[in-house]
Design a protein around this motif. Structure first.
Motif, PDB file in Angstrom:
ATOM      1  N   LEU A  36       0.619  -1.164  -0.036  1.00  0.00           N
ATOM      2  CA  LEU A  36      -0.225  -0.147  -0.200  1.00  0.00           C
ATOM      3  C   LEU A  36       0.561   1.307  -0.347  1.00  0.00           C
ATOM      4  O   LEU A  36       0.555   2.505  -1.066  1.00  0.00           O
ATOM      5  N   LYS A  37       1.748   1.015   0.624  1.00  0.00           N
ATOM      6  CA  LYS A  37       3.396   1.820   0.993  1.00  0.00           C
ATOM      7  C   LYS A  37       3.046   2.920  -0.780  1.00  0.00           C
ATOM      8  O   LYS A  37       3.405   3.412  -1.167  1.00  0.00           O
ATOM      9  N   PHE A  38       3.909   1.698  -1.097  1.00  0.00           N
ATOM     10  CA  PHE A  38       4.331   1.472  -2.736  1.00  0.00           C
ATOM     11  C   PHE A  38       3.141   2.042  -3.311  1.00  0.00           C
ATOM     12  O   PHE A  38       3.547   2.773  -3.940  1.00  0.00           O
ATOM     13  N   LYS A  39       2.376   1.407  -3.440  1.00  0.00           N
ATOM     14  CA  LYS A  39       0.892   2.285  -4.651  1.00  0.00           C
ATOM     15  C   LYS A  39       1.110   4.087  -4.309  1.00  0.00           C
ATOM     16  O   LYS A  39       0.700   4.526  -4.822  1.00  0.00           O
ATOM     17  N   GLU A  40       1.277   3.955  -2.713  1.00  0.00           N
ATOM     18  CA  GLU A  40       0.869   5.997  -2.790  1.00  0.00           C
ATOM     19  C   GLU A  40       2.106   6.863  -3.278  1.00  0.00           C
ATOM     20  O   GLU A  40       2.569   7.672  -2.849  1.00  0.00           O
ATOM     21  N   SER A  41       3.509   6.142  -3.216  1.00  0.00           N
ATOM     22  CA  SER A  41       4.623   6.702  -3.947  1.00  0.00           C
ATOM     23  C   SER A  41       4.211   7.164  -5.689  1.00  0.00           C
ATOM     24  O   SER A  41       4.995   7.250  -6.395  1.00  0.00           O
ATOM     25  N   ILE A  42       3.233   6.555  -6.054  1.00  0.00           N
ATOM     26  CA  ILE A  42       3.539   6.555  -7.413  1.00  0.00           C
ATOM     27  C   ILE A  42       1.792   7.873  -7.584  1.00  0.00           C
ATOM     28  O   ILE A  42       0.806   7.226  -7.193  1.00  0.00           O
ATOM     29  N   SER A  43       2.444   8.462  -8.209  1.00  0.00           N
ATOM     30  CA  SER A  43       1.557   9.602  -8.810  1.00  0.00           C
ATOM     31  C   SER A  43       0.731   9.371  -9.458  1.00  0.00           C
ATOM     32  O   SER A  43      -0.247  10.439  -9.973  1.00  0.00           O
ATOM     33  N   ASN A  44       1.523   8.722 -10.738  1.00  0.00           N
ATOM     34  CA  ASN A  44       0.567   8.941 -12.370  1.00  0.00           C
ATOM     35  C   ASN A  44       1.000   7.025 -12.551  1.00  0.00           C
ATOM     36  O   ASN A  44       1.887   6.482 -12.523  1.00  0.00           O
ATOM     37  N   ASP A  45      -0.243   6.951 -12.793  1.00  0.00           N
ATOM     38  CA  ASP A  45      -0.389   5.025 -13.343  1.00  0.00           C
ATOM     39  C   ASP A  45      -1.199   4.984 -14.377  1.00  0.00           C
ATOM     40  O   ASP A  45      -2.838   4.787 -14.380  1.00  0.00           O
ATOM     41  N   PRO A  46      -0.496   5.745 -15.739  1.00  0.00           N
ATOM     42  CA  PRO A  46      -1.823   5.963 -17.182  1.00  0.00           C
ATOM     43  C   PRO A  46      -2.573   4.867 -17.023  1.00  0.00           C
ATOM     44  O   PRO A  46      -4.084   4.506 -18.186  1.00  0.00           O
ATOM     45  N   TYR A  47      -1.940   3.238 -16.628  1.00  0.00           N
ATOM     46  CA  TYR A  47      -2.669   1.885 -17.521  1.00  0.00           C
ATOM     47  C   TYR A  47      -3.774   1.777 -16.359  1.00  0.00           C
ATOM     48  O   TYR A  47      -4.383   0.244 -16.529  1.00  0.00           O
ATOM     49  N   GLU A  48      -3.746   1.787 -15.146  1.00  0.00           N
ATOM     50  CA  GLU A  48      -4.890   1.679 -14.201  1.00  0.00           C
ATOM     51  C   GLU A  48      -3.893   0.845 -13.359  1.00  0.00           C
ATOM     52  O   GLU A  48      -5.246  -0.555 -13.301  1.00  0.00           O
ATOM     53  N   ILE A  49      -2.581   0.164 -13.442  1.00  0.00           N
ATOM     54  CA  ILE A  49      -1.641  -0.537 -13.255  1.00  0.00           C
ATOM     55  C   ILE A  49      -2.259  -1.539 -11.673  1.00  0.00           C
ATOM     56  O   ILE A  49      -2.890  -2.480 -11.277  1.00  0.00           O
ATOM     57  N   LEU A  50      -2.497  -0.689 -11.352  1.00  0.00           N
ATOM     58  CA  LEU A  50      -2.692  -0.762  -9.505  1.00  0.00           C
ATOM     59  C   LEU A  50      -3.638  -0.674  -8.785  1.00  0.00           C
ATOM     60  O   LEU A  50      -4.520  -0.277  -8.342  1.00  0.00           O
ATOM     61  N   SER A  51      -5.347  -0.509 -10.140  1.00  0.00           N
ATOM     62  CA  SER A  51      -6.355  -0.327  -9.984  1.00  0.00           C
ATOM     63  C   SER A  51      -6.573  -1.424  -9.528  1.00  0.00           C
ATOM     64  O   SER A  51      -8.034  -2.195  -8.386  1.00  0.00           O
ATOM     65  N   SER A  52      -5.832  -2.745  -8.932  1.00  0.00           N
ATOM     66  CA  SER A  52      -6.542  -4.226  -8.711  1.00  0.00           C
ATOM     67  C   SER A  52      -6.284  -3.751  -7.375  1.00  0.00           C
ATOM     68  O   SER A  52      -6.104  -4.961  -6.433  1.00  0.00           O
ATOM     69  N   TRP A  53      -5.046  -3.246  -6.733  1.00  0.00           N
ATOM     70  CA  TRP A  53      -4.608  -3.302  -5.341  1.00  0.00           C
ATOM     71  C   TRP A  53      -5.785  -3.023  -4.364  1.00  0.00           C
ATOM     72  O   TRP A  53      -5.876  -1.390  -4.317  1.00  0.00           O
TER      73      TRP A  53
END
Length: 1017
Positions: A36-53
């Motif tokens: 979750l902390k790793f996901k918070e460090s992402i400011s732009n996810d153009p392909y919404e890869i982390l939407s499943s997280w």
């Protein structure tokens, strides 16, 4: 009754199970929180890869995550190639069971977290192709199981840390393409398991440490593009495991041992070009039967080339720019040993001391040979007719030698030829008409020979010619008009120093993209055609040394980019047009030795005596004092005094009438402005404004020298603003053009809420009046130093004729960038945006060659209401540009995302083929899509952009872009062509959508960069 022994044993087992369950749960919670902390460090996810997280699924089922079966601990985090933007969270260091961490091919920035050193089970760490800064963490030494470490293509600094020396299991070390300094450390010899070492493209200095010879498993050594020096350690030649050595350019010196290839018998790539090696080529090279590429260019090798007869797998041979041969008849005998090499694609022996005749058996080389460079040698005699057997040739360079006789008619077989250089020889006879058979030709240079006769009109069939140089011969007759029908001529047309006669045809105006035109020192006569002012990209125009008469055409003032103009030594008369002083970039003007008269202007180029030559015109007067011309008589400076009073009365009367009309028109326009202002649709959420005065000052009064582009609705200037500390691009709307005002509104509305790294950022705007009281509107954007994609794909239109070319890697990155923008516009904005005018001129490149899509002047905002599309649009006209606009728009269909996909497909095919969709070859129902479809998939290399093949001696072989690509690259090309075709089909609903495109591009890019290590071969 006391409990039995079995009871106590069962109780102990149960307590142990509960303890393990609690411990496992706590550990699982650690992994969950770290992710979750790793996901918070992402400011732009153009392909919404982390939407499943999210909490709806267990983290072991999240995209890119793999867990161990028993403990359910994270063992793999793989997010390669998803264009993620952000920093790497230090909490990754809490994933203590992690075996593989792959964050390659993204946009991560910041420093590599030191916490990664806690991952003692880590075996693979891939952070290549990002924007990481700082030094390589020293505590990576704690990752003692590390086998793969890829950090190449970042911005890392400092020295190679000593901590790496403890990674005894490390097999692949890739740290190339960074800013590392210092030496290659001796402790590199401790990496006993190392297979590949890639440290190229850094700033490393010093010698290769002898300890490198301790790496008994080393197969690949890539040290290219550093500042390394000295000779190779002698033990290096005993490392029989080596299959690839790439060390150029550096400053290595010394000679190569004569027996080196006896021990290095497994070498496939040996690239030592652009160093200071000397001595002879080792005779043992005859035993290097595994060699695929041999590059010894740009060194100081001497003597004869030994037999290469056993190198049957050889694909590229580069011996150029040495001192090989001794100008004798036996120098080229070694070529006979190459005639049975069916895989040979490139041979360069240019710029050596090879003498004698070019032997006829050269015609027995492989028909698959695509590049042959033999120029810059004292080779003499006739060009063998057998050379025409090499029907696969794309580049043939025979320049600056001593060839004589005629150009063989067998050259007409070169149907694939793109670059033919025969200049600087002693060729005679006529320019053969078979030149017209070379339909793929883009560069033809036959200058500085003794060719006579007429220029064959068949040259007009070479519809792809960008540069044509026939200068310094004895050609006669008139210039065929078909030469001027070659709209492809963008770099050069040079017919100077011949015996051409007749006039300069008015068809010269068709060369609207020509950069340099030189017809000087001939016998041309007649007037200079006014149509020459239509060659608006002209940088240099040389007409001197002819017999042109009449006046200097004022239309020359239309050539806003003209820097060099020479009209000297003709019979021109009349005055020098005052409008020439408005060409602000003019560096040199020579009008000497004509019959000009009248006053010399004083502004612009006329104000600098070092840039102006006017001697030999006895009737010129005035000008700046440094010219030392006689003062002008009264008839030039006060013409009105010689007219009667009646003319004065007429002038005063006309002036009064004009004044009255002006007042009436002014009142009328003021009323119209008020009405227009009240009727204009409002700009939603207006941008911060800048004044007209600021823009006027920042562009030197919108000077032509700051003009960087022209568009359908206005002009773009480069400027400085007080509010910005860098250059900006200022788009000034031409409000006289229909739809320009509405374009301004549309672009403001389209850009006001859009934020994406691949969009050109709008900084501010101006909606005001100019100093004449006229309505003025402008948008201010970030300035892109590398210009537009159009200028890179078609380099002939670059300013000053500078050719800047894109390699395959850069083109793939740009394609991915553009696709990322379309994905954002179509699926990620609050209101979907349809660009409507996607084309190379609307794609701008920043300092790092990152693409930014621009020009939303005809974009559409789309909102979904009750499952129907409601579009905000104007009636500006047909949407898009001819060639890029989808066919359904021309038939009245509504705009849609399918239209953008068509434009994207055409743009992609243009980037791969180098051909505009409006190329003249596409006629009678043909188009770019059909052109590619015919050659897909088996013959795509034949339609690949010739600019992907190195043009000059500096990059011929080591770049590896000759048209014979490695299988993985060829597969990637096939996939890219397939996407372009799928997007540009005629039926809108059958076109590929942007979601599928971005997904496939990610796979292609990952495959293209597979292995991560770039050995630079």
């Amino acid at each position: 009754m006391f409990p039995t022994f079995s009871f106590w044993l069962y109780l102990l087992f149960a307590l142990n199970f509960v303890q393990n369950t609690i411990t496992s749960t706590l550990r699982n919670e650690t992994d969950y929180l770290a992710l979750l902390k790793f996901k918070e460090s992402i400011s732009n996810d153009p392909y919404e890869i982390l939407s499943s997280w999210n909490t709806s699924t267990h983290y072991c089922n999240w995209h890119g995550i793999a867990c161990s079966l028993m403990q359910q601990r994270v063992i793999e985090l793989d997010l390669d190639g998803y264009n993620l933007h952000g920093f790497i969270s230090p909490h990754v260091g809490n994933l203590s069971f992690l075996i593989s961490l792959n964050l390659a091919n993204n946009s991560f920035f910041g420093k590599i977290p030191h916490e990664l050193g806690r991952l003692f089970r880590l075996q693979e760490l891939l952070i290549n192709n990002n924007s990481m800064t700082g030094e390589i963490p020293t505590n990576l030494s704690s990752c003692s199981d590390l086998e793969v470490l890829y950090l190449q293509r970042n911005h890392l600094v400092g020295k190679i840390p000593i901590g790496i020396s403890s990674l005894h299991k490390l097999q692949m070390l890739g740290i190339s393409n960074n800013n590392l300094t210092g030496r290659i450390p001796p402790f590199i010899g401790n990496l006993s398991s190392l297979i590949v070492l890639s440290v190229g493209n850094n700033h490393l200095e010093g010698e290769i440490p002898v300890e490198i010879c301790s790496l008994k498993n080393l197969t690949g050594l890539a040290l290219a593009v550093n500042k390394l020096r000295g000779s190779f350690p002698s033990c290096l030649y005993n490392m029989s495991s080596l299959t690839g050595i790439s060390v150029g350019p550096n400053d290595f010196n010394g000679s190569l041992p004569s027996n080196m290839f006896n021990t290095l018998s497994n070498l496939q790539y040996f690239a030592i070009g652009r160093n200071e090696f000397s001595g002879t080529i080792p005779i043992s090279i005859a035993n290097a039967s595994s060699l695929l590429q041999l590059d010894l260019s740009r060194n100081n090798f001497v003597g004869q080339v030994p037999s290469l007869g056993k190198l049957h797998n050889l694909q590229r041979l580069n011996l150029g720019s040495n001192k090989l041969g001794d100008n004798s008849t036996k120098d080229l005998e070694f070529l006979k040993t190459l005639t049975n090499f069916t895989k040979l694609r490139v041979i360069s022996i240019s710029s050596n001391h090879f003498g004698g005749n070019l032997p006829n058996f050269v015609g027995n080389l492989s028909t698959q040979l695509s590049q042959l460079y033999v120029g810059g040698n004292p080779i003499s005699g006739k060009i063998p007719a057998e050379l025409g057997n090499l029907i696969g040739l794309i580049h043939l360079s025979m320049d600056n030698s001593n060839f004589e006789g005629i150009i063989p008619n067998t050259f007409g077989k070169f149907e694939r030829m793109q670059q033919l250089l025969l200049n600087g020889n002693k060729l005679s006879g006529e320019v053969p008409s078979i030149i017209g058979n070379l339909s793929q030709l883009y560069l033809l240079s036959i200058r500085d020979n003794m060719l006579g006769g007429n220029i064959p009109s068949s040259i007009g069939h070479c519809q792809k010619l960008q540069s044509l140089d026939l200068s310094q011969n004895i050609l006669r007759g008139t210039i065929p008009k078909k030469v001027f029908s070659l709209s492809s001529l963008t770099n050069l047309l040079n017919l100077s120093k011949n015996s051409l006669s007749g006039s300069l045809p008015i068809e010269v105006g068709k060369l609207i993209s020509i950069n340099k035109l030189d017809v000087s020192d001939n016998y041309l006569s007649g007037e200079i055609p006014v149509t020459i002012g239509e060659c608006i990209v002209l940088d240099s125009l040389y007409l001197q040394g002819n017999s042109f008469n009449g006046t200097i055409p004022s239309s020359l003032a239309s050539l806003k980019g003209l820097q060099y103009l020479d009209l000297s030594g003709n019979r021109l008369s009349g005055p020098i047009p005052n409008v020439l002083q408005n060409i602000s970039v003019l560096k040199h003007l020579n009008v000497s030795f004509n019959m000009l008269e009248g006053e010399v202007p004083m502004e612009g180029v006329f104000g600098n005596v070092s840039r102006l030559v006017v001697t030999g015109n006895n009737k010129l007067c005035g000008g700046i004092s440094e010219l030392h011309l006689q003062p002008c008589p009264a008839k030039y400076i006060n013409f009105a005094k010689h007219h009667n009073i009646k003319l004065t009365v007429v002038i005063v009367s006309v002036a009064a009438i004009l004044l009255t009309v002006t007042i009436v028109l002014t009142i009328y326009q003021m009323r119209k402005k008020v009405e227009k202002k009240n009727s204009d649709p409002p700009i939603i959420d207006p941008l911060a404004r800048v004044s007209y005065q600021d823009l006027h000052q920042g562009t030197d009064g919108f000077s032509a020298r700051n003009l960087v582009g022209l568009g359908g609705f206005g002009s773009v200037y480069k400027g400085n603003l007080a509010s910005e500390d860098k250059f900006v691009a200022i788009k000034v709307l031409n409000l006289q053009n229909k739809g320009a005002h509405k374009s301004f509104i549309v672009e403001c509305n389209a850009l006001k809420n859009m934020r994406h790294r691949n969009l050109v950022k709008v900084l501010t705007c101006c909606s005001s009046t100019d100093y004449k009281g006229q309505e003025f509107k402008a948008l201010v954007f970030e300035y892109m130093n590398n210009g537009s994609l159009e200028q890179w794909l078609h380099p002939g239109i670059m300013n000053a004729g500078i050719q800047r070319l894109l390699d395959l890697d850069q083109r793939l990155n740009i394609i991915v960038d553009i696709a990322s923008v379309l994905h954002y516009l179509h699926h990620e904005c609050e209101q979907a945006v349809i660009h409507c005018d996607l084309k190379p001129s609307n794609v701008l490149l920043d300092d790092d060659m990152v693409a930014h899509v621009s020009d939303f002047g005809i974009a559409r905002l789309v909102s979904a209401i009750d499952d129907t599309s409601h579009k905000e649009f104007s009636t500006i006209g047909i949407k898009g540009t001819v060639g890029y606009a989808p066919p359904e728009y021309g038939m009245g269909s509504e705009i849609s995302t399918h239209g953008d996909m068509y434009s994207f497909g055409v743009l992609l095919l243009e980037m791969l083929t180098g051909r505009r969709p409006t190329d003249e070859m596409f006629e009678e129902g043909q188009n770019l899509h059909i052109f590619v479809e015919i050659s897909f998939p088996n013959n795509i290399l034949q339609i690949l952009d010739p600019h992907l093949v190195p043009r000059n001696e500096e990059a011929k072989i080591e770049e590896g872009k000759s048209g014979n690509f490695p299988p993985i690259v060829e597969k990637c090309l096939v996939s890219l062509f397939r996407i372009g075709l799928a997007c540009s089909v005629k039926s809108p609903k059958e076109r590929m959508n942007i979601v599928d495109v971005t997904r496939e591009l990610s796979i292609i890019k990952k495959a293209f960069l597979s292995g991560g290590i770039d050995l630079e071969f």
